[in-house]
Structures are given as structure tokens and as C-alpha cells.
Design a protein around this motif. Structure first.
Motif, short mmCIF file in Angstrom:
data_model
loop_
_atom_site.label_atom_id
_atom_site.label_comp_id
_atom_site.label_asym_id
_atom_site.label_seq_id
_atom_site.Cartn_x
_atom_site.Cartn_y
_atom_site.Cartn_z
N UNK A 174 0.77 -1.13 0.08
CA UNK A 174 0.00 -0.01 -0.02
C UNK A 174 0.97 1.20 -0.06
N UNK A 175 1.91 1.38 0.79
CA UNK A 175 2.91 2.37 0.81
C UNK A 175 3.78 2.42 -0.54
N UNK A 176 4.06 1.41 -1.20
CA UNK A 176 4.84 1.34 -2.19
C UNK A 176 3.98 1.98 -3.38
N UNK A 177 2.92 1.41 -3.38
CA UNK A 177 1.92 2.00 -4.43
C UNK A 177 1.51 3.47 -4.41
N UNK A 178 1.74 3.97 -3.14
CA UNK A 178 1.13 5.52 -2.83
C UNK A 178 -0.29 5.61 -2.94
N UNK A 179 -1.09 4.68 -2.42
CA UNK A 179 -2.42 4.69 -2.32
C UNK A 179 -2.82 5.16 -0.80
N UNK A 180 -3.14 6.29 -0.60
CA UNK A 180 -3.40 6.80 0.64
C UNK A 180 -4.81 5.89 1.25
N UNK A 181 -5.52 5.70 0.44
CA UNK A 181 -6.80 4.93 1.03
C UNK A 181 -6.25 3.66 1.59
N UNK A 182 -5.56 2.80 0.26
CA UNK A 182 -5.16 1.46 0.98
C UNK A 182 -4.02 1.54 2.09
N UNK A 183 -3.29 2.60 2.37
CA UNK A 183 -2.58 2.62 3.28
C UNK A 183 -3.31 2.93 4.61
N UNK A 184 -4.31 3.77 4.72
CA UNK A 184 -4.88 3.87 5.81
C UNK A 184 -5.61 2.82 6.19
N UNK A 185 -6.31 1.91 5.23
CA UNK A 185 -6.82 0.78 5.70
C UNK A 185 -5.79 -0.28 6.13
N UNK A 186 -4.93 -0.50 5.49
CA UNK A 186 -3.85 -1.57 5.91
C UNK A 186 -2.96 -1.39 7.26
#
Length: 77
Positions: free
Chosen positions: A50-62
């Protein structure tokens, strides 16, 4: 973390890089297969992606998922 404004849709990536995507999906399935690695490592891998793909929504969830599995707090900072 900057949002990637023009991410390639998965179908585009599969069309442009079929061999690479097949390899990545194989790795993902092997990594997350039952018993392959601990649940803590699975959740930390999901955070890393999630962090590597720079997806804030995914990072927040994960980011909230590894704590209940017993991941050391130091690994989440």
C-alpha cells in the motif's frame, strides 16, 4: 504521501506486461497461501505494498490491520 494521479489500471498493466504481471500474481498467491508465512508478515507485506503504490486509501486501511495480529509497534512507524 503524494497521490499517484495517473495510475495504470490493472487491465492495462496486464495487457502491456503480461509476463511480469503473471509473475507478480504468482508471488502474491504464494505469499498469501495458508501457512506460507505468518499472518503478521502477511499484514506487514500488505502495508508495504500500500505504501509502495502510494495509495493513501489502501495505506490507511492496511495500517490498522497488523496491530491486532501482534506486529511490533516499532515496525509500523
Amino acid at each position: 504521501m503524494p497521490r499517484n494521479e495517473n495510475p495504470a489500471p490493472p487491465k492495462t498493466a496486464h495487457r502491456l506486461l503480461p509476463s511480469t504481471m503473471k509473475t507478480l500474481w504468482g508471488l502474491a498467491h504464494a505469499t498469501f497461501a495458508d501457512g506460507a508465512i505468518t499472518i503478521v508478515c502477511q499484514e506487514l507485506n500488505a502495508v508495504a505494498v500500500a505504501l509502495a503504490t502510494q495509495s493513501p486509501d489502501c495505506a490507511e486501511i492496511q495500517m490498522g490491520r497488523p496491530r491486532p495480529t501482534g506486529a511490533p509497534e516499532a515496525l509500523l512507524h
